[in-house]
Each structure stands twice: as structure tokens, then as C-alpha cells.
Design a protein around this motif. Sequence first.
Motif, short mmCIF file in Angstrom:
data_model
loop_
_atom_site.label_atom_id
_atom_site.label_comp_id
_atom_site.label_asym_id
_atom_site.label_seq_id
_atom_site.Cartn_x
_atom_site.Cartn_y
_atom_site.Cartn_z
N PHE A 191 1.14 -1.42 -0.02
CA PHE A 191 0.41 -0.04 0.08
C PHE A 191 0.69 1.61 -0.11
CE2 PHE A 191 1.63 -0.63 4.64
CZ PHE A 191 1.01 0.67 4.82
N GLU A 244 3.74 4.36 -0.44
CA GLU A 244 3.54 4.45 -2.37
C GLU A 244 4.94 5.98 -2.24
OE1 GLU A 244 1.47 5.37 -5.42
OE2 GLU A 244 0.43 3.58 -5.58
N VAL A 254 -2.60 7.46 -3.67
CA VAL A 254 -2.49 6.24 -4.54
C VAL A 254 -2.26 6.46 -5.66
CG1 VAL A 254 -2.93 4.04 -5.30
CG2 VAL A 254 -4.00 4.68 -2.73
N THR A 286 -0.73 4.06 -8.30
CA THR A 286 -0.94 3.07 -8.47
C THR A 286 -2.86 2.65 -9.61
OG1 THR A 286 0.79 1.32 -7.79
CG2 THR A 286 -0.95 0.88 -8.19
N LYS A 314 5.25 -0.26 -5.62
CA LYS A 314 4.94 -0.17 -3.82
C LYS A 314 5.66 -0.30 -3.43
CE LYS A 314 0.39 0.14 -4.19
NZ LYS A 314 -0.51 1.46 -4.23
N ARG A 343 -6.11 2.69 -7.54
CA ARG A 343 -6.42 3.57 -7.72
C ARG A 343 -7.47 3.01 -9.24
NH1 ARG A 343 -8.10 7.79 -5.86
NH2 ARG A 343 -6.89 7.76 -4.78
N GLN A 382 -5.45 11.58 -7.30
CA GLN A 382 -4.55 10.31 -7.06
C GLN A 382 -4.96 11.20 -5.76
OE1 GLN A 382 -0.37 12.14 -7.88
NE2 GLN A 382 0.07 11.90 -5.90
N ILE A 388 -10.50 4.22 -4.13
CA ILE A 388 -9.43 2.64 -4.25
C ILE A 388 -9.92 1.77 -3.92
CG2 ILE A 388 -7.75 2.59 -2.23
CD1 ILE A 388 -7.73 5.13 -1.66
N TYR A 436 -11.02 2.64 0.83
CA TYR A 436 -10.14 3.22 2.40
C TYR A 436 -10.03 3.34 3.33
CZ TYR A 436 -8.70 7.65 4.72
OH TYR A 436 -7.65 8.49 5.31
#
Length: 375
Positions: free
Chosen positions: A125, A127, A137, A139, A154, A171, A176, A182, A230
Motif C-alpha cells: 500500500f 507509495e 495512490v 498505482t 509500491k 486506484r 490521485q 481506491i 479507504y
Amino acid sequence: MNFNYSEEQNLLKDSIAKFISNDYSYETRQKHVAMEKGFNEATWNTFAELGWLCVPFSEDDGGIGGGPVEIMIVMEEFGKGLVVEPFVPSVILSGAAIAAAGSEQQKADLLPAIIDGSQIFSLAFVEPQARFDLYDVKTTASETNGKFTLNGAKSMVIHGGSADTFLVVARTSGEQRDEQGISVFLVPADAKGVVVKSYRTLDGQRAAEVVLDNVEVQASALLGVKDQAYELLQTISDDACLALGAEAVGIMEKLYKETVEYTKERKQFGVPIAIFQALQHRMVDMFTLQQECRSLLLRAVLSHESGAKEYQKNVSALKYAVAVKGQKVAHEAVQIFGGMGMTDEMNVGMYLKRINMINTLFGNGDYHLRRFMAL
């Protein structure tokens, strides 16, 4: 208020304490660290045989229905032994996520493998750009023809190099830094397009950088509801902070006790240094700081158990206290032990490194102080 453990809880505590004392010395731990996976698979299987991996799971899922008190007991004892086996990534994080959000089929397929230790799971999880914000996130997971294609990277995936399956946070919609959009996906570590680079962390444990390059998974790999992960991430992050707080309290207890014993043996000017009043005051401070953190740990555990709305605030208070007071205790121990306390040959220095590592996981002290004030 009754803080005494039940008979079953005392049995759990005693069994782990006995194992750590008899079979998990610091020298043994260092041998485990040097192994290819960074831990001993035989010891991991022993954890499973002794029933420790099933502690937090419900009886319907094959566990013993343990709650935050039982996790506190396990993690305190693991902290004292500097245990390196992947209990947090596989059981506390991944297992909890699957138990909470997985379908009946996913739970039936995956939880037995976690409980019997036959497979290792790790939550991917973190980043680089996100710091400690779970909602940041980059990704992505795009859906086409009933499949999802994942792209991104990651960092700091705990025991990622030994994981059989990753729970990848990606995502699926939104921008973002949106909390919505998410999702979590189950991705085999050997899937095409997954690149894993394992490395040793400051405290001798293992983590990995994981790159996902057009990794395809079936729709059935989605864990929980699309776009709505989330809240799940926030819950398991708080529970992980609680577990790490318990580990830190166990480390602090071990540090002040070993420091007291050392000062009774170490002599200067022909007398044990334990008689020097200045050192006595410092060791009393170490004990006091540990007890303060333990009180905050108990407060957080009890608020979790009762479902109190203050749980998140109590977790952040604990995490901040561990960051400040835990490091103070560890630094005092190293100073009293002297130069040799900094070496990897002694567990004192490694306890300090583990405290520092705990401080960086799931938000450092500054982050949780700001969160506490916001809450």
C-alpha cells in the motif's frame, strides 16, 4: 476496572514467553535474519502449530476469536524477543483485510493458508510520494472485459520478498489524492509483470519494492467493494498501529529490565554502577516512560474492544508516545551499556533500531500528533 487476564489469556502469554525464553534467543534471531527469506520457515510453522496465527480470526473463519487484548499479548511478547517472522504483514494486515472485506469464497480459500502458515501474504500500500497518507495512490487498475490491469510501484512492502500473494492497493477511479476510488486486489507474487526487489531494513527485517507492469488479474481478485477500500485501509492501519504499539511496549520493558541487571554486574571503581544515584534516576525514568506507554496501550485496547469513538485518537496518542518515549528509553539503555550497546552483537542496539522502525510504520510521531489534534 479489572486489568487481569483471563485463564486463556494467561496461557497464551505464558506459552509465547516460554518459547521466546527457551527457543528464541538473540543469537537464534540473528540466524533467522541471515536466512534467505529473513526468517525461519520452521519457526513460522511452529507458530502455526501452537495456534498463534489463528488468534485474531473468528471461530467461523477457523480462528479462536481473539480480540485486541489477545493481539496485545502476542505482540508484547514478540517485541521482547525481537521476532522477525511475518506475523504483522500476513496475519495482522492481510489476514484482517481478507476477513473483513473478502467474499465467503475468498475467505474459505485464503484464510486457512494464513492460519496454517502455508502461505505468506503482504499488503502493498505504501507509495514513495504518499508519505503516510493512505489515500494518496498513483498505482492504477483499469477494467477491461472482466479483467483488471494494474500498473504502478509500491515501496516498503513488509516481507514482500517472501510473500506468495500481495494485497495491492490501486486506484480504480478519481484523482490521485481522493479518498474514494481506491480498491484492493489479490495479486500472486509470481504473476506476469510483477517485479520484486527485496532488501534488509534497519532492524534486520525484510521489505521489498514491488513494481507492477501491466499485471492482469481476474475480476474475482477484487477484495471487497470497488472504489471503497479507504475505510478498510484506515481500520487495518489503526489496528496495525495498536499491534506495533504493543510490540514497542514489550521492547521498552525488556530494555529497562536488562539495563537494571547490567548495572548490577558492571563495576567501576570496584563497585557495581547500580549504586550510582544518577544512573538510578535514569533507570527510574525508563521504567516510568514504559509504564506511561503501557497505560496508553491499555486505553487504546479497551476503546477498541468497546467500540468507543475515541479509538482512533487513542491509537494516535499511543503511536506518538512510542515515538518519543520509546526512543528515549532505548537511547538511555544504549548510553548506560556504553559503546557496545551500539553493536549488532548486542540486543540493546537492535531494540533501538526496531523502535525506530516502528516509529516510521503507519505514520511517525509527528504525523500522529497532527492526527490526534485534528481528531
